[in-house]
Structure formats: C-alpha cells, structure tokens
Write a protein that holds these residues in place. Structure first.
Motif, PDB file in Angstrom:
ATOM      1  N   ARG A 177       0.760  -1.228  -0.124  1.00 18.51           N
ATOM      2  CA  ARG A 177      -0.174   0.016  -0.004  1.00 18.51           C
ATOM      3  C   ARG A 177       0.861   1.254  -0.067  1.00 18.51           C
ATOM      4  NH1 ARG A 177      -2.141  -0.950   4.264  1.00 18.51           N
ATOM      5  NH2 ARG A 177      -3.905  -2.244   3.519  1.00 18.51           N
ATOM      6  N   GLU A 178       1.898   1.158   0.740  1.00 19.37           N
ATOM      7  CA  GLU A 178       2.894   2.469   0.808  1.00 19.37           C
ATOM      8  C   GLU A 178       3.519   2.489  -0.610  1.00 19.37           C
ATOM      9  OE1 GLU A 178       5.484   1.625   4.047  1.00 19.37           O
ATOM     10  OE2 GLU A 178       4.008   1.995   5.568  1.00 19.37           O
ATOM     11  N   LEU A 179       3.985   1.541  -1.058  1.00 16.39           N
ATOM     12  CA  LEU A 179       4.559   1.723  -2.382  1.00 16.39           C
ATOM     13  C   LEU A 179       3.610   2.167  -3.493  1.00 16.39           C
ATOM     14  CD1 LEU A 179       6.701  -1.617  -2.792  1.00 16.39           C
ATOM     15  CD2 LEU A 179       7.533   0.798  -2.942  1.00 16.39           C
ATOM     16  N   HIS A 180       2.415   1.750  -3.350  1.00 15.08           N
ATOM     17  CA  HIS A 180       1.159   2.251  -4.326  1.00 15.08           C
ATOM     18  C   HIS A 180       0.841   3.745  -4.230  1.00 15.08           C
ATOM     19  CE1 HIS A 180      -2.831   2.887  -5.635  1.00 15.08           C
ATOM     20  NE2 HIS A 180      -2.453   2.286  -6.785  1.00 15.08           N
TER      21      HIS A 180
ATOM     22  N   LEU B 128       6.017   8.364  -9.762  1.00 14.72           N
ATOM     23  CA  LEU B 128       6.451   7.749 -10.822  1.00 14.72           C
ATOM     24  C   LEU B 128       5.321   8.075 -12.059  1.00 14.72           C
ATOM     25  CD1 LEU B 128       8.143   4.367 -10.176  1.00 14.72           C
ATOM     26  CD2 LEU B 128       9.412   6.476 -10.943  1.00 14.72           C
ATOM     27  N   PHE B 129       4.177   8.183 -11.693  1.00 13.84           N
ATOM     28  CA  PHE B 129       3.175   8.313 -12.595  1.00 13.84           C
ATOM     29  C   PHE B 129       3.174   9.952 -12.870  1.00 13.84           C
ATOM     30  CE2 PHE B 129      -1.217   9.419 -13.416  1.00 13.84           C
ATOM     31  CZ  PHE B 129      -1.396   8.960 -14.649  1.00 13.84           C
TER      32      PHE B 129
ATOM     33  N   ARG C  21      12.248   9.131 -20.116  1.00 16.46           N
ATOM     34  CA  ARG C  21      10.741   8.546 -20.228  1.00 16.46           C
ATOM     35  C   ARG C  21      11.057   6.746 -20.018  1.00 16.46           C
ATOM     36  NH1 ARG C  21       6.003  10.237 -22.025  1.00 16.46           N
ATOM     37  NH2 ARG C  21       6.695  11.985 -22.898  1.00 16.46           N
ATOM     38  N   SER C  22      12.026   6.657 -20.892  1.00 12.66           N
ATOM     39  CA  SER C  22      11.924   5.019 -20.999  1.00 12.66           C
ATOM     40  C   SER C  22      12.494   4.535 -19.746  1.00 12.66           C
ATOM     41  CB  SER C  22      13.219   4.557 -22.020  1.00 12.66           C
ATOM     42  OG  SER C  22      13.510   3.405 -22.090  1.00 12.66           O
TER      43      SER C  22
ATOM     44  N   GLU D  56       7.173  -0.035 -14.137  1.00  8.22           N
ATOM     45  CA  GLU D  56       6.905  -1.614 -14.174  1.00  8.22           C
ATOM     46  C   GLU D  56       7.345  -2.277 -13.114  1.00  8.22           C
ATOM     47  OE1 GLU D  56       8.219  -2.358 -18.146  1.00  8.22           O
ATOM     48  OE2 GLU D  56       6.481  -1.673 -19.001  1.00  8.22           O
ATOM     49  N   ASP D  57       8.768  -2.003 -12.689  1.00  4.51           N
ATOM     50  CA  ASP D  57       9.109  -2.743 -11.580  1.00  4.51           C
ATOM     51  C   ASP D  57       8.376  -2.782 -10.450  1.00  4.51           C
ATOM     52  OD1 ASP D  57      11.183  -4.011 -13.339  1.00  4.51           O
ATOM     53  OD2 ASP D  57      12.536  -2.376 -12.761  1.00  4.51           O
ATOM     54  N   VAL D  58       8.126  -1.477 -10.143  1.00  8.82           N
ATOM     55  CA  VAL D  58       7.247  -1.197  -8.931  1.00  8.82           C
ATOM     56  C   VAL D  58       5.895  -2.041  -8.892  1.00  8.82           C
ATOM     57  CG1 VAL D  58       6.197   0.668  -7.649  1.00  8.82           C
ATOM     58  CG2 VAL D  58       8.512   1.157  -8.450  1.00  8.82           C
TER      59      VAL D  58
END
Length: 289
Positions: A86-89, A96-97, A123-124, A131-133
């Motif tokens: 939850r904390e990562l999200h 990052l978004f 950006r890449s 994606e990793d997260v």
C-alpha cells in the motif's frame, strides 16, 4: 481438538481418574481390597493415566500451540506485506506516474533535439521503474490473495494475466497434493514462479511458457519448473549487479532449503544466444536415504 479444550482435559482427567477409582473401589472391590491397599494404588493409577493419556494430550497441546504461533507469525508477515504494498502504491508508484505526466508536458515544449533525446531516455527509464514497482506491488499482494487457493488456481491467475495482456501463451502442468505445501511454502514457491514467469516476459521476450509442478514420490518433495522459448540467460546476466529477480528467487529457495537452478544454452560458453530458452527449476528433497 482446540487449544482450550485440550488444557481443560489435562486439568480434569486426574480428578476424574480418582473419582472413578474411588467409585469402583467402594462399590465393587471393597470386600476384596483393604483400605490401605486401595489408598496405595490410587497414586499409581493416576500416574499410569498421566504417563499414557495426559502425556499425549501435552504433546497435542504443544503441537497446537506451535501451529497457532506459526499462524500468528504468518498473519503478521502478510499484514506487513500488504502495508508495504500500500505504501509503495500510494507513494513511489504515484510519484512515478506524476513524473511521467510531467515528461509528457515537457515533450510538447519546443526543445532542442538533444534535449528531446534525453527526455525520451528519461521516459524509458521511468517506464521501466514504474513497471518494476507495479510488479513488486503484485508480488507483495499476491500471497495474501492466494492463501485459500490451490497452487494450480494461483498459478492459473498469473497465466491468465500474461495471456490477457497478449504477452505469451502459457501451458500449465501442475499435479501436486493439496497438503504437500504449508502456507509459507506455498507463498514462497508462488513468488518464485511469478518472478520467473514475468522475467520471461520482460527480459527474454518469450512467446511461449510452460509451468510444471509435480510431487517427487522418491524424495518426498516436489519439482517445479518454468520453461520459456525466449532469448536465454548468459552467465554475466545471472550475476550482474542489477539482476535482483534472479537473486531474489535464489535467496527465497535457499531460505526454504530448496535447490534452485537456471539452465539455458545461452549460459554455456560458445553457444549462440538466439532463441535459446531458459528453464528455472525449484526442487525440494524431504527424504534422506
């Protein structure tokens, strides 16, 4: 038998034993057995019952206590994983978004060509990190969701996720008894399988994937494998500084006392990388000869 009922049985069995003995002695044995002999036999009978029945109840009580302790530790671990996910999200993933959105705005600006190339590289990098997260969040949350499912159901959900994204075709061959794995073993094995499956998609660009898990009747354990038809893994990639996925899978397996092996023609010196494919194998040996 519950933990509480076992404790009560341990407490009342000696009392019931004395009561039954006194009743039998006074109603049936009084003409044949003196008062002194009856009094002397009473502690012997209680000791015999304690050694036979109550000792077994103590063993059951200890097993129940250990099972409750394992469940408590497992529940606490799962809660910590969910909290971390939850904390990562809510933190890193959303940041990052937001950074990606700002890069979109930057692309619309009138920038020199070299600045645009740099922006595209950033950006890449952000996309790969994002994606990793997201994959890490899924890895943390998946064990919580799969506790009551069979291994086939849990792996089946992962396969459906890959197939729905159009990434690859997945073939499942899972034949393992439901009680073969403990809850912790199932969580750890599923985490390794998930990492291997998504590595095949992300790094090897595989089109087909096969997951096999079978009971090893000879050694009393199991053998699971994840095989793809991707580009393969070279030795320098297995031990590279940034390859946390392989390290994580190996450490998880070793912590559980399992053997972990990666096989790929690309890892053999002199072999062509091509579509070499990769096979990740996890095996448990529980019976010594």
């Amino acid at each position: 038998m519950t933990y509480r009922s076992t404790k009560w049985l341990i407490l009342i069995i000696p009392t019931i034993t004395i009561g039954v003995w006194e009743y039998i002695r006074h109603t049936l044995l009084l003409p044949y057995l003196s008062m002194e002999a009856g009094n002397a036999l009473a502690p012997v009978i209680v000791l015999a019952v304690t050694v036979t029945l109550v000792r077994k109840l103590f063993a059951v009580l200890e097993e129940t206590r250990q099972a409750l302790e394992r469940e408590r530790i497992g529940s606490a671990s799962l809660r910590e994983r969910e909290q971390l996910a939850r904390e990562l999200h809510d933190g890193l993933s959303q940041s990052l978004f937001l950074l990606s959105v700002k890069l979109d705005l930057l692309d619309r600006a009138d920038l020199p060509e070299n600045a645009k190339r740099t922006s595209e590289q950033i950006r890449s990098t952000v996309k790969h990190i994002y994606e990793d997260v997201r994959q890490l969040i899924d890895n943390l949350r998946t064990p919580v969701a799969c506790q009551d499912d069979s291994l086939l159901q849990s792996v089946g959900r992962l396969a459906a996720e890959l197939e729905e994204s159009g990434a690859m075709q997945v073939e499942l061959d899972i034949e393992m008894e439901g009680g073969l794995l403990s809850s912790k073993e199932k969580v750890e094995l599923l985490a390794i399988i998930r990492e291997a499956m998504f590595n095949a998609q992300k790094h090897a660009q595989a089109e087909r994937l096969a997951v096999s898990c079978r009971h090893d009747a000879v050694n009393g354990g199991f053998v699971c494998s994840v095989t793809d038809n991707g580009s393969g893994v070279r030795p320098q990639q297995m031990h590279a500084a940034g390859r946390y996925g392989i390290r994580m899978m190996r450490e998880r397996a070793e912590a559980m006392g399992w053997t972990f092996r990666i096989e790929s023609p690309a890892s053999v010196p002199g072999e062509n990388g091509g579509n070499a494919g990769t096979r990740v194998e996890i095996a448990a040996r529980r019976r010594t000869t």
